[in-house]
Design a protein around this motif. Sequence first.
Motif, short mmCIF file in Angstrom:
data_model
loop_
_atom_site.label_atom_id
_atom_site.label_comp_id
_atom_site.label_asym_id
_atom_site.label_seq_id
_atom_site.Cartn_x
_atom_site.Cartn_y
_atom_site.Cartn_z
N ASN A 130 0.84 -1.20 0.00
CA ASN A 130 0.00 0.00 0.00
C ASN A 130 0.87 1.25 0.00
OD1 ASN A 130 -2.77 -1.14 0.29
ND2 ASN A 130 -1.92 -1.96 2.20
N CYS A 132 0.63 5.84 -0.63
CA CYS A 132 -0.29 6.96 -0.73
C CYS A 132 0.47 8.28 -0.73
CB CYS A 132 -1.31 6.93 0.40
SG CYS A 132 -0.59 7.12 2.03
N TYR A 134 -0.13 12.49 0.36
CA TYR A 134 -0.92 13.54 0.99
C TYR A 134 -0.45 14.89 0.44
CZ TYR A 134 -2.82 10.37 4.52
OH TYR A 134 -3.50 9.36 5.16
N GLN A 142 -3.95 7.06 -3.45
CA GLN A 142 -3.60 5.83 -2.76
C GLN A 142 -3.65 4.68 -3.76
OE1 GLN A 142 -6.27 4.91 0.47
NE2 GLN A 142 -8.04 5.79 -0.57
N PHE A 191 3.87 7.95 1.47
CA PHE A 191 4.05 6.84 2.41
C PHE A 191 4.04 5.50 1.67
CE2 PHE A 191 2.29 10.24 4.89
CZ PHE A 191 2.65 10.03 6.21
N GLU A 193 2.87 1.95 3.23
CA GLU A 193 2.20 1.51 4.46
C GLU A 193 2.15 2.71 5.42
OE1 GLU A 193 0.63 -1.18 4.30
OE2 GLU A 193 1.65 -2.27 2.72
N ASP A 194 2.71 2.59 6.62
CA ASP A 194 2.65 3.70 7.59
C ASP A 194 3.95 4.48 7.67
OD1 ASP A 194 0.00 3.06 8.35
OD2 ASP A 194 0.74 1.52 9.74
N ASP A 195 4.88 4.19 6.77
CA ASP A 195 6.19 4.83 6.81
C ASP A 195 6.24 6.04 5.87
OD1 ASP A 195 7.21 2.95 8.61
OD2 ASP A 195 7.84 1.61 6.99
N SER A 196 6.49 7.20 6.44
CA SER A 196 6.66 8.41 5.65
C SER A 196 8.07 8.39 5.06
CB SER A 196 6.47 9.66 6.50
OG SER A 196 6.77 10.83 5.76
#
Length: 203
Positions: A130, A132, A134, A142, A191, A193-196
């Motif tokens: 995943n 995405c 911003y 995404q 990102f 997953e949750d890693d910027s």
Amino acid sequence: MKIFCVGRNYVAHAKELGNEVPEEPIVFMKPKSALLQAHTPFYYPEFTNELHYECELVLRISKNGKYIQDRFASKYYDAVTVGIDFTARDIQNELKEKGLPWEKAKAWDNSAVIGKWIPLTNIKNKKDINFCLYKNKELVQQGNSGLMLNNFDKVVAYISNYFSVNIGDLVFTGTPAGVGECVVGDELEAFIEDDSLLSLEIK
């Protein structure tokens, strides 16, 4: 170092720009000078009035190869990150109408931005990544690698039929739906997953 880019690798993105879904990968290239160097600011180019972001997963080639078969392709890249293929959309539309190449719209200096690398050994399933983007803290794009028309292995193998791939080359694997305009002052953050992994301000 070469930068390979794959166009229209997600059905929804092809449709949002009014393009046909391709039967095989669409490949174009950016020169080395297109890569924004680390700690270098990104400036809105003076020749366009419609700058678009296109967020993509990017592969790092780790082995020299040519005529690579799909089943061996995974041995030729070792890391993934997220990147932005900046596009001068007004110029691209003009060029497409005339049937001309896209380089002026896609391959200008600093038009390719990449984030921090993640070793593929740290990825549980490369067919389910995943990612995405911003813009000003609002989610604008995404995607998931499983939605690609041509997966990582097919893309690398296909490219190698026409071009040698070499250590350090980059492969931008295509953007999902949601591309859009950005202006001076916008802040972009991407990102996996949750890693910027990538952040920049349009100056």
